[in-house]
Design a protein around this motif. Sequence first.
Motif, PDB file in Angstrom:
ATOM      1  N   GLY A 191       0.834  -1.193   0.000  1.00  0.00           N
ATOM      2  CA  GLY A 191       0.000   0.000   0.000  1.00  0.00           C
ATOM      3  C   GLY A 191       0.866   1.239   0.000  1.00  0.00           C
ATOM      4  N   ASP A 192       0.241   2.405   0.052  1.00  0.00           N
ATOM      5  CA  ASP A 192       0.975   3.672   0.080  1.00  0.00           C
ATOM      6  C   ASP A 192       1.079   4.132   1.522  1.00  0.00           C
ATOM      7  OD1 ASP A 192       2.302   5.916  -0.757  1.00  0.00           O
ATOM      8  OD2 ASP A 192       0.468   7.037  -1.198  1.00  0.00           O
ATOM      9  N   ASP A 193       1.860   3.394   2.321  1.00  0.00           N
ATOM     10  CA  ASP A 193       1.964   3.701   3.743  1.00  0.00           C
ATOM     11  C   ASP A 193       3.335   3.305   4.266  1.00  0.00           C
ATOM     12  OD1 ASP A 193       1.827   0.859   4.218  1.00  0.00           O
ATOM     13  OD2 ASP A 193      -0.351   0.998   4.089  1.00  0.00           O
ATOM     14  N   LEU A 194       3.618   3.712   5.491  1.00  0.00           N
ATOM     15  CA  LEU A 194       4.927   3.467   6.097  1.00  0.00           C
ATOM     16  C   LEU A 194       5.164   1.980   6.329  1.00  0.00           C
ATOM     17  CD1 LEU A 194       7.532   4.596   7.299  1.00  0.00           C
ATOM     18  CD2 LEU A 194       6.337   4.922   9.464  1.00  0.00           C
ATOM     19  N   MET A 195       4.132   1.223   6.673  1.00  0.00           N
ATOM     20  CA  MET A 195       4.318  -0.204   6.895  1.00  0.00           C
ATOM     21  C   MET A 195       4.831  -0.883   5.631  1.00  0.00           C
ATOM     22  SD  MET A 195       4.371  -2.711   8.983  1.00  0.00           S
ATOM     23  CE  MET A 195       3.419  -2.295  10.450  1.00  0.00           C
TER      24      MET A 195
END
Length: 386
Positions: A191-195
């Motif tokens: 996804g488009d996230d830090l994780m």
Amino acid sequence: MAVSPAPQTPEGDLGSLDFWGKPAEERDRYFARLRSEAPISRHEPPEDILGLPQQERMGYWAIVRYEDVRAISRDPESFCSGEGTQFADAPPEFLEASMSFLAMDAPRHTKLRGLVSSAFTPRQVARIEADMIGVPDADRERVVAAADLLVTASDPEAFGDRPPIEVLGEALWTLTEFATELAAHRAKEPGDDLMTALVQAEIDGEHLTHAEIAAFFVLLSVAGNDTTRHTTSHAMRALSVNPEERALLLEDLDGRLAGAAEEFIRWASPVMTFRRTTTRPVELHGEHLPAGEKVVLFYHSANRDERAFEDPWRFDVTRDPNRHLGFGGGGPHYCLGASLARAQLRSIFGELLRLIPDIQAGEPELLRSAFVHGVKRMDCEFRARP
């Protein structure tokens, strides 16, 4: 070994959690005496909430002056973090699961921080506008509640009739299990996230394990949330009781906000203590410390040191220079999210003071904690706007 005793006063038991529930001004009367009379002093083990055996609890040396805190932070060869970073003693497995690379030394610290840094660059953070970590809406409430418990577990209101170690363990397990599952999910469905960025981070063919990601997630849940949140609360209170500083800031909000944010951080000193351990004999202010001694850095005291700041108990939104230790004293453990925290504070107060410039904060009720300078609750009031 000669030992400088701490000045004995009724308000001066640094190891008592009741001491940390007092207003900062009251606490600093004692710290001011220490800075003047005993810049390094030996103390008995702090109050225990985890039920550790007596033989596992350590006495400690209190470091209260600005230059000493800064120097120790920048000397990892003499003062290590791998033996623990918390003021209170904790089991090794708790440190491993909750403090990530914060409680590590080189070379492992260097490797893990490098991998995390590659996912936590300002450019990477800037492109993630609202949903930074990637926690689904359905999980946010329980994740926030668990993160809060990690910080508030020393306060009786948080653990009630339950043993604090049980409350801490439950919160730690909730965050670790959630982060491990989310990391596995993002490995399959990016996804488009830090994780996702953490899962994909790579240096010389090495990646973070899911366990390492989970430990960093636990650290970030506190470091990236509570510190900025409580700084916001303390700053709002300071602006309320110093109307001349609020007016000065509002005169040129865009021009003065960046500098004011530095004073917000110094004033709040959201992280109040971290520990180091001597790796070899050292001498400080005439005291000879052997290897293996527990040394506690008191950041709030350092940020009120008369030797480092002119009139340190004056809240000054134009203070310059302002070389506070709100992000640590430098060195390998300097706060990874310092730039993000500054951006958050500028954004919060930029919007808040434009939309409701008359907001007033009442007297805060403080968290009883020697770690985070937390505000449990604080009434605010402002006029309704059309």
